[in-house]
Design a protein around this motif. Structure first.
Motif, PDB file in Angstrom:
ATOM      1  N   UNK A  97      -1.374   7.776  -3.502  1.00 46.49           N
ATOM      2  CA  UNK A  97      -1.247   6.304  -3.463  1.00 46.49           C
ATOM      3  C   UNK A  97      -1.347   5.619  -2.205  1.00 46.49           C
ATOM      4  N   UNK A  98      -0.688   6.385  -1.272  1.00 47.16           N
ATOM      5  CA  UNK A  98      -0.542   5.808   0.149  1.00 47.16           C
ATOM      6  C   UNK A  98      -1.991   5.579   0.518  1.00 47.16           C
ATOM      7  N   UNK A  99      -2.909   6.389   0.254  1.00 45.86           N
ATOM      8  CA  UNK A  99      -4.398   6.154   0.923  1.00 45.86           C
ATOM      9  C   UNK A  99      -5.015   5.111   0.255  1.00 45.86           C
ATOM     10  N   UNK A 100      -4.692   4.938  -0.978  1.00 49.69           N
ATOM     11  CA  UNK A 100      -5.338   3.815  -1.862  1.00 49.69           C
ATOM     12  C   UNK A 100      -4.672   2.266  -1.317  1.00 49.69           C
ATOM     13  N   UNK A 101      -3.299   2.352  -0.993  1.00 45.97           N
ATOM     14  CA  UNK A 101      -2.549   1.416  -0.577  1.00 45.97           C
ATOM     15  C   UNK A 101      -3.194   0.926   0.845  1.00 45.97           C
ATOM     16  N   UNK A 102      -3.239   2.002   1.600  1.00 47.61           N
ATOM     17  CA  UNK A 102      -3.588   1.820   2.992  1.00 47.61           C
ATOM     18  C   UNK A 102      -5.033   1.180   3.234  1.00 47.61           C
ATOM     19  N   UNK A 103      -6.003   1.426   2.181  1.00 51.35           N
ATOM     20  CA  UNK A 103      -7.236   0.806   2.059  1.00 51.35           C
ATOM     21  C   UNK A 103      -7.271  -0.684   1.895  1.00 51.35           C
ATOM     22  N   UNK A 104      -6.040  -0.975   0.960  1.00 54.04           N
ATOM     23  CA  UNK A 104      -5.921  -2.506   0.728  1.00 54.04           C
ATOM     24  C   UNK A 104      -5.537  -3.293   1.884  1.00 54.04           C
ATOM     25  N   UNK A 105      -4.657  -2.676   2.757  1.00 55.97           N
ATOM     26  CA  UNK A 105      -4.038  -3.129   4.186  1.00 55.97           C
ATOM     27  C   UNK A 105      -5.269  -3.886   4.830  1.00 55.97           C
ATOM     28  N   UNK A 129      10.888  -1.030  -9.598  1.00 54.28           N
ATOM     29  CA  UNK A 129      11.224  -0.073  -8.310  1.00 54.28           C
ATOM     30  C   UNK A 129       9.791   0.245  -7.735  1.00 54.28           C
ATOM     31  N   UNK A 130       9.047   0.666  -8.786  1.00 52.33           N
ATOM     32  CA  UNK A 130       7.517   1.032  -8.251  1.00 52.33           C
ATOM     33  C   UNK A 130       6.916  -0.196  -7.690  1.00 52.33           C
ATOM     34  N   UNK A 131       7.011  -1.298  -8.080  1.00 56.48           N
ATOM     35  CA  UNK A 131       6.252  -2.484  -7.679  1.00 56.48           C
ATOM     36  C   UNK A 131       6.797  -2.807  -6.383  1.00 56.48           C
ATOM     37  N   UNK A 132       8.082  -2.578  -6.334  1.00 55.21           N
ATOM     38  CA  UNK A 132       8.675  -2.937  -5.110  1.00 55.21           C
ATOM     39  C   UNK A 132       8.320  -2.037  -4.025  1.00 55.21           C
ATOM     40  N   UNK A 133       8.341  -0.602  -4.247  1.00 57.89           N
ATOM     41  CA  UNK A 133       7.888   0.264  -3.175  1.00 57.89           C
ATOM     42  C   UNK A 133       6.440   0.121  -2.670  1.00 57.89           C
ATOM     43  N   UNK A 134       5.692  -0.200  -3.743  1.00 56.88           N
ATOM     44  CA  UNK A 134       4.345  -0.735  -3.197  1.00 56.88           C
ATOM     45  C   UNK A 134       4.410  -1.891  -2.330  1.00 56.88           C
ATOM     46  N   UNK A 135       5.095  -2.880  -2.460  1.00 60.13           N
ATOM     47  CA  UNK A 135       5.166  -4.114  -1.693  1.00 60.13           C
ATOM     48  C   UNK A 135       5.818  -3.601  -0.398  1.00 60.13           C
ATOM     49  N   UNK A 136       6.786  -2.841  -0.302  1.00 63.56           N
ATOM     50  CA  UNK A 136       7.352  -2.312   0.736  1.00 63.56           C
ATOM     51  C   UNK A 136       6.368  -1.654   1.485  1.00 63.56           C
ATOM     52  N   UNK A 137       5.458  -0.812   1.099  1.00 68.89           N
ATOM     53  CA  UNK A 137       4.273   0.071   1.898  1.00 68.89           C
ATOM     54  C   UNK A 137       3.446  -1.354   2.519  1.00 68.89           C
ATOM     55  N   UNK A 138       3.159  -2.143   1.789  1.00 67.61           N
ATOM     56  CA  UNK A 138       2.065  -3.016   2.495  1.00 67.61           C
ATOM     57  C   UNK A 138       2.702  -3.900   3.573  1.00 67.61           C
ATOM     58  N   UNK A 139       3.955  -4.421   3.121  1.00 70.61           N
ATOM     59  CA  UNK A 139       4.633  -5.080   4.198  1.00 70.61           C
ATOM     60  C   UNK A 139       4.859  -4.481   5.412  1.00 70.61           C
ATOM     61  N   UNK A 140       5.182  -3.172   5.103  1.00 67.87           N
ATOM     62  CA  UNK A 140       5.291  -2.304   6.239  1.00 67.87           C
ATOM     63  C   UNK A 140       4.320  -2.432   7.331  1.00 67.87           C
ATOM     64  N   UNK A 141       2.823  -2.866   6.869  1.00 72.47           N
ATOM     65  CA  UNK A 141       1.981  -2.731   8.061  1.00 72.47           C
ATOM     66  C   UNK A 141       1.636  -4.186   8.470  1.00 72.47           C
TER      67      UNK A 141
END
Lengths: 198, 459
Positions: A98-106, A138-150
């Motif tokens: 999931x992190x790789x997929x999210x990183x690609x969005x960044x 909580x999942x949606x929030x964790x994904x948002x936190x991951x993206x805003x973390x960048x």
């Protein structure tokens, strides 16, 4: 063009012949062979024109290819933005895949500042209906936190949970459940301003 | 109530028994099934072992045009009294027993402890039902009452008879009944959408009250039974609405523009305040909103974790709720003052168990909180914890299939819940005292039942 030049040459020769009056006509001079210079010029110009046409066509093709590639890249970037991510049972932690997929969005989001995303959290149908709403959030929030973390602004995201209410797969086995515990991404603004980046 | 000694004695026995149950002392072999896997917590099922008093219904009579209604009224009352799980009901008795004269000796020989006689009188405008409760052992009438019953075609006809049934229960036991009440719940259509339905406590009068063909969840009755609050995604995002059942008016409460999911509403017992959960906002957790004045959003508890599914104690001073503050996969039930403040765990997390406990509902008459949970991963059962007992003893009420989302009846003795069986889903009712189970609506994809307060007076 070729036809016209030839026509001019022939007309000139006719005028010369016509000016001789009533004298017995001299043996007609050998029809003038094409003037080598003009022929060469003519040939050069033809070649030039052909080259020009080829160059223009190539340029156009290149532009078309470039545009097609850009469209493909935009479409790919759109797919990358929309690519779902999946979660472990009852967890909201971001898995490695999931992190790789999210990183690609960044990168795409960085290059496309007008794009806004709605992040949707989903749960499988085990456990409580109401608690699964919270789990999805909580999942949606964790994904948002991951993206805003960048460094992406929180204002570009909205989150919503659908709990266990909108499964991707029906079925009550792990293969269905593992596909239903997911995050989905919907572009809510800037869909025509996606910049695939480099 | 002029209760003879025999009845008092029986009530006393029952009270003593209930105390044992509350104190968790009663664990006699064969009664309590110990299936304990939470350290420090015993998990069992304690059933009332007293034989229930036999209650006979002498076939009702009718006059002044009331005769046509007699059979139907008697059937409703007979079923209500069975559903109360407080009596062995003797009905379908020989017609020879019909009449207004009571032969106590005969009823005594038939084993009855209580006897009900009834008469339906036409009044020109509706009917009057005259009921009388007799103590057969002492051979005397104990209580008598007159109940106004509208015509059969009237929408309130069955509810009026249920109110009479609840009075009979109160006469005989001193406790509230639950026949005059309704249960709201969700039902899923073929497209996966959910709407809110209501059904009477006896499984009659299934009504659909929303028709959004979207996701509509978590119905909650207002204490007066006139309104139902719920969460709906009909605008695209989960928001809380209140629907007035009398007028059909509906409004969003609170009016929201920003982000956050607004879920799991519940009313304060005084009806002025709605408590609910907001998740995914800058501030996630339990909030209250004054529905009477349509103002004043107050944050109670929460933070990085989520608190949800709040439920008030009957005096309105405490609140139980579900929380994930202990982390993913171990949701627990906690208690806190209704104005917010320090929270303590009710479910057995602190005793070394982890477990999964969700969907609390505080009994409307006492200090019991029902919820569902799994001790064995993936299987959920209905559990009841006593607040005064620090959750050290949980009573488990279901042992088959999956069971979720309990909601207390107004008698504080029955729970409605969603059961999943091999044949499908259904709404069930369980009697906490006897463990007796009855299906209310079987074979439908139902969810999130909320049992109303008693519709004790005409509304």
């Amino acid at each position: 063009m070729i036809v016209r030049r030839f026509f001019i040459a022939v007309t000139a020769a006719t005028l010369v012949v016509g000016s001789c009056g009533g004298d017995p006509p001299p043996p007609p001079p050998a029809p003038p062979g094409p003037d080598m210079d003009s022929l060469r010029a003519y040939q050069d110009s033809v070649q030039e024109a052909e080259e020009e046409a080829r160059r223009v066509a190539a340029e156009e093709a290149a532009l078309r290819a470039e545009e097609a590639a850009r469209q493909r890249a935009i479409a790919a970037a759109g797919s990358t933005l929309a690519e779902m991510v999946f979660f472990d049972y009852d967890m909201s932690e971001i898995r490695d895949d999931a992190a790789s997929a999210l990183r690609a969005k960044v990168d795409i989001l960085r290059a496309s500042p007008q794009v806004q995303l709605r992040i949707e959290g989903h749960a499988d149908d085990r456990g409580s209906t109401e608690y699964n709403l919270a789990l999805g959030n909580r999942r949606a929030s964790a994904m948002q936190d991951f993206l805003t973390g960048f460094g992406l602004s929180e204002s570009r995201f909205s989150i919503v949970s659908f709990g266990e209410e909108r499964p991707l797969e029906s079925g009550s086995d792990e293969s269905a459940w593992s596909r239903n515990r997911r995050g989905e991404f919907v572009i809510t603004a800037g869909a025509n301003a996606i910049n695939p980046g480099n | 109530m002029n209760a003879p000694l025999g009845v008092l004695g029986w009530l006393g026995l029952r009270l003593a028994f209930t105390l044992c149950l509350l104190m968790g002392l009663l664990a006699s072999p064969g009664l309590a099934q110990q299936r304990d896997s939470i350290p420090g917590v015993s998990l069992g099922l304690v059933y009332e072992n007293q034989p229930q008093p036999a209650l006979a219904i002498q076939p009702f009579t009718g006059r002044f045009g009331g005769a046509g209604l007699v059979d139907e009224v008697e059937v409703i009352i007979g079923r209500d009294l069975r559903n109360s799980d407080r009596f062995e009901v003797l009905d379908s008795l020989p017609p020879a027993l019909v009449g207004n004269v009571v032969d106590y000796a005969l009823w005594d020989r038939l084993g009855a402890v209580w006897l009900i006689t009834g008469q339906v009188e036409g009044t020109g405008e509706g009917y009057v039902l005259i009921l009388e409760l007799h103590d057969v052992v002492y051979g005397q009438s104990v209580e008598r009452g007159r109940f106004r019953i509208p015509a059969e075609a009237d929408g309130d006809f069955r509810m009026a008879v249920h109110r009479a049934s609840d009075e009979l229960v109160r006469w005989a036991t001193g406790d509230p009944g639950m026949a005059a009440s309704r249960i709201a719940f969700t039902m899923t259509d073929n497209e996966g959408n959910k709407d809110i339905y209501v059904i009477d406590s006896d499984g009659e009068n299934l009504d659909r009250i929303t028709n959004y063909r979207d996701l509509t969840l978590s119905p909650a009755w207002s204490p007066d039974g006139n309104k139902v609050a719920f969460t709906s995604y009909k605008s695209g995002l989960p928001r809380i609405y209140e629907l007035d059942l009398r007028t059909g008016d509906e409004k969003m409460l609170p009016e929201v523009r920003g982000g956050g999911d607004y879920i799991t509403p519940t009313y304060h017992p005084d009806g002025t305040t709605l408590a609910f959960s907001v998740t995914g906002n800058a501030r996630s957790g339990v909030f209250t909103y004054n529905v009477e004045r349509d103002c004043c959003l107050v944050f109670l508890s929460g933070g990085r974790w989520y608190d949800l599914s709040p439920t008030y104690s009957p005096d309105g001073r405490w609140m139980a709720f579900n929380t994930n503050r202990f982390g993913d996969a171990v949701p627990q039930i906690m208690l806190m003052p209704a104005q917010g403040g320090d929270a303590e765990t009710l479910s057995p997390y602190e005793y070394g168990g982890r477990g999964y406990f969700t969907a609390p509902d505080w009994s409307p008459v006492g200090d019991m909180v029902a919820f569902h949970g799994s001790i064995q991963r993936g299987t959920y059962h209905i559990l009841v914890a006593s607040v005064s007992n620090d959750g050290r003893r949980l009573n488990q009420l279901t042992w088959e299939g999956n069971n979720e989302d309990p909601s207390w009846a107004p008698d504080g003795r029955h729970l409605a819940f969603v059961g999943e069986r091999r044949w499908g889903f259904g709404l069930f009712v369980v009697d906490v005292a006897t463990g007796r189970l009855r299906p209310l609506l079987a074979g439908r994809r139902v969810g999130l039942p909320d049992w109303s307060s008693a519709f004790s007076t005409e509304r």
